[in-house]
Design an enzyme around this catalytic site. Structure first.
Site, PDB file in Angstrom:
ATOM      1  N   THR A   1      -0.867  -7.925   0.545  1.00 61.99           N
ATOM      2  CA  THR A   1      -0.580  -8.450  -0.790  1.00 61.99           C
ATOM      3  C   THR A   1       0.491  -7.583  -1.477  1.00 61.99           C
ATOM      4  O   THR A   1       1.299  -8.092  -2.251  1.00 61.99           O
ATOM      5  CB  THR A   1      -1.864  -8.530  -1.643  1.00 61.99           C
TER       6      THR A   1
ATOM      7  N   CYS B   1      -6.540 -10.542   0.492  1.00 66.81           N
ATOM      8  CA  CYS B   1      -6.315  -9.277   1.185  1.00 66.81           C
ATOM      9  C   CYS B   1      -5.555  -9.608   2.464  1.00 66.81           C
ATOM     10  O   CYS B   1      -6.084 -10.321   3.328  1.00 66.81           O
ATOM     11  CB  CYS B   1      -7.635  -8.586   1.487  1.00 66.81           C
TER      12      CYS B   1
ATOM     13  N   HIS C   1      -4.203  -7.464   4.915  1.00 66.31           N
ATOM     14  CA  HIS C   1      -4.669  -6.810   6.150  1.00 66.31           C
ATOM     15  C   HIS C   1      -6.035  -7.356   6.533  1.00 66.31           C
ATOM     16  O   HIS C   1      -6.346  -7.516   7.716  1.00 66.31           O
ATOM     17  CB  HIS C   1      -4.711  -5.270   5.968  1.00 66.31           C
TER      18      HIS C   1
ATOM     19  N   HIS D   1      -3.472  -2.132  -8.382  1.00 67.95           N
ATOM     20  CA  HIS D   1      -2.841  -1.577  -7.181  1.00 67.95           C
ATOM     21  C   HIS D   1      -1.502  -0.957  -7.602  1.00 67.95           C
ATOM     22  O   HIS D   1      -0.692  -1.626  -8.252  1.00 67.95           O
ATOM     23  CB  HIS D   1      -2.552  -2.652  -6.136  1.00 67.95           C
TER      24      HIS D   1
ATOM     25  N   ASP E   1      -4.093   2.587   0.959  1.00 67.63           N
ATOM     26  CA  ASP E   1      -4.040   1.613   2.048  1.00 67.63           C
ATOM     27  C   ASP E   1      -3.348   2.249   3.248  1.00 67.63           C
ATOM     28  O   ASP E   1      -2.206   2.701   3.141  1.00 67.63           O
ATOM     29  CB  ASP E   1      -3.280   0.363   1.575  1.00 67.63           C
TER      30      ASP E   1
ATOM     31  N   CYS F   1      -0.113  -2.992   3.479  1.00 69.33           N
ATOM     32  CA  CYS F   1      -0.721  -3.818   2.427  1.00 69.33           C
ATOM     33  C   CYS F   1      -0.074  -5.206   2.385  1.00 69.33           C
ATOM     34  O   CYS F   1       1.071  -5.359   1.936  1.00 69.33           O
ATOM     35  CB  CYS F   1      -0.640  -3.142   1.062  1.00 69.33           C
TER      36      CYS F   1
END
Ligand code: PYC
Length: 318
Positions: free
Chosen positions: A246, A94, A96, A214, A240, A244
């Protein structure tokens, strides 16, 4: 804590990275033993999923929160290990959350600005803490797996996208006819949820059968501020608030594979709420790249979560 039980209280620090919250569990979390983080993540899932729900779900959390369980690393070079989790389950990496976690460690006095390695279930990531809010994450190797993937989406027709790995699996769509703006939020959620369902129904998955959990839509940004604006649907149905990490890594992998962004060239990714990550990449082998993502996070809460044994929602609303 034994399986199915919760401690009376745990210690947490909350932060947000470009608007997207991260809740780091700093004390009182389950004992997952030692060793490989993938195995520890399996144990978390199998024996302590009620802990994930209690920390993330209402009434103590919300669909948008990403949790980070702070753990001793297996690799002694790392400052910490972590497992990220959300309202739907467990994440690989992740972006963030990593920025939020490093800012949290700095806030707690556990690290100083400089380089730090962090162990995650999908690999070790290198970070550079610039100051009390700014962190660069060198993400896990990222790549585009497939391009021009068409899916029939009920109510929308044919949608074409790319499939890429950036530490999580993404379906990235450029042509969708939607406006990427907060004023269009309901429609963006509807469209991305439909795309996600159509991918599942159509059996369109990653190379080892992974769910493309996602969904990322792109649109134009104000060129003075960013190169692109995105909307990212997360696995549990929330969007999100940050660009984001990723998802930006997956985007870089697609741009690199298409020859549209050179190694070292800057890419500014704006989120639907207007927060920006600055990114670039270096080539690894083949089409794989190593993305670098820089973002800012702020600690916005610190304290305890209490789990009363008579509370009917002690384990969260599932
Ligand atoms: O920043 O990588 C990220 C992320 C994944 C899910 C929510 N944020």
């Amino acid at each position: 804590m034994s399986p199915a039980q919760l401690p009376a209280e745990i210690e947490i620090v909350d932060s947000h990275t470009g608007g997207e919250p991260t809740r780091v569990v700093i004390a009182g979390g389950p004992d997952l033993g030692s060793g490989n983080l993938l195995l520890r993540r399996e144990r978390f899932r199998r024996e302590f999923d009620h802990f994930r729900s209690a920390v993330i779900n209402e009434p103590r959390g919300s669909d948008v929160v990403v949790g980070a369980l702070l753990l001793p690393p297996e690799d002694p070079r790392c400052v910490a290990g972590t497992i990220f989790f959300n309202n739907a389950g467990y994440l690989g990496m992740c972006g963030h959350g990593t920025i939020g976690l490093l800012v949290t460690l700095l806030y707690l006095g556990k690290i100083q600005p400089g380089e730090h390695l962090l162990e995650t279930p999908v690999g070790v990531v290198k970070t550079l803490v610039h100051d009390s809010e700014t962190v660069t994450v060198e993400n896990v190797p990222s790549y585009r797996w497939a391009e021009q993937v068409a899916v029939d989406v009920p109510g929308l027709g044919k949608v074409v996208g790319e499939v890429a790995w950036g530490g999580n699996w993404f379906f990235l769509v450029r042509e969708h006819g939607e406006t990427i703006a907060l004023s269009n939020l309901d429609r963006l959620l509807e469209v991305t949820r439909r795309i996600k369902q159509a991918l599942l129904d159509g059996g369109i998955r990653g190379p080892a059968g992974e769910e493309l959990d996602h969904i990322e839509l792109f649109g134009p940004a104000d060129p003075a501020k960013a190169d692109s604006r995105n909307f990212v649907l997360c696995p549990g149905g929330a969007y999100d608030r940050s660009p984001c990490g990723t998802g930006t890594s997956a985007k870089l992998a697609c741009l690199a594979a298409a020859g549209k962004l050179a190694p070292g060239q800057r890419w500014r990714q704006e989120s639907v709420i207007g927060s920006v990550f600055e990114a670039s990449y270096q080539r690894q082998e083949g089409e794989k790249i190593i993305p670098q993502i820089t973002g800012r996070a702020w600690v916005c809460g610190a304290g305890k979560l209490l789990f009363h044994s008579r509370d009917p929602f002690q384990q969260g609303i599932r």
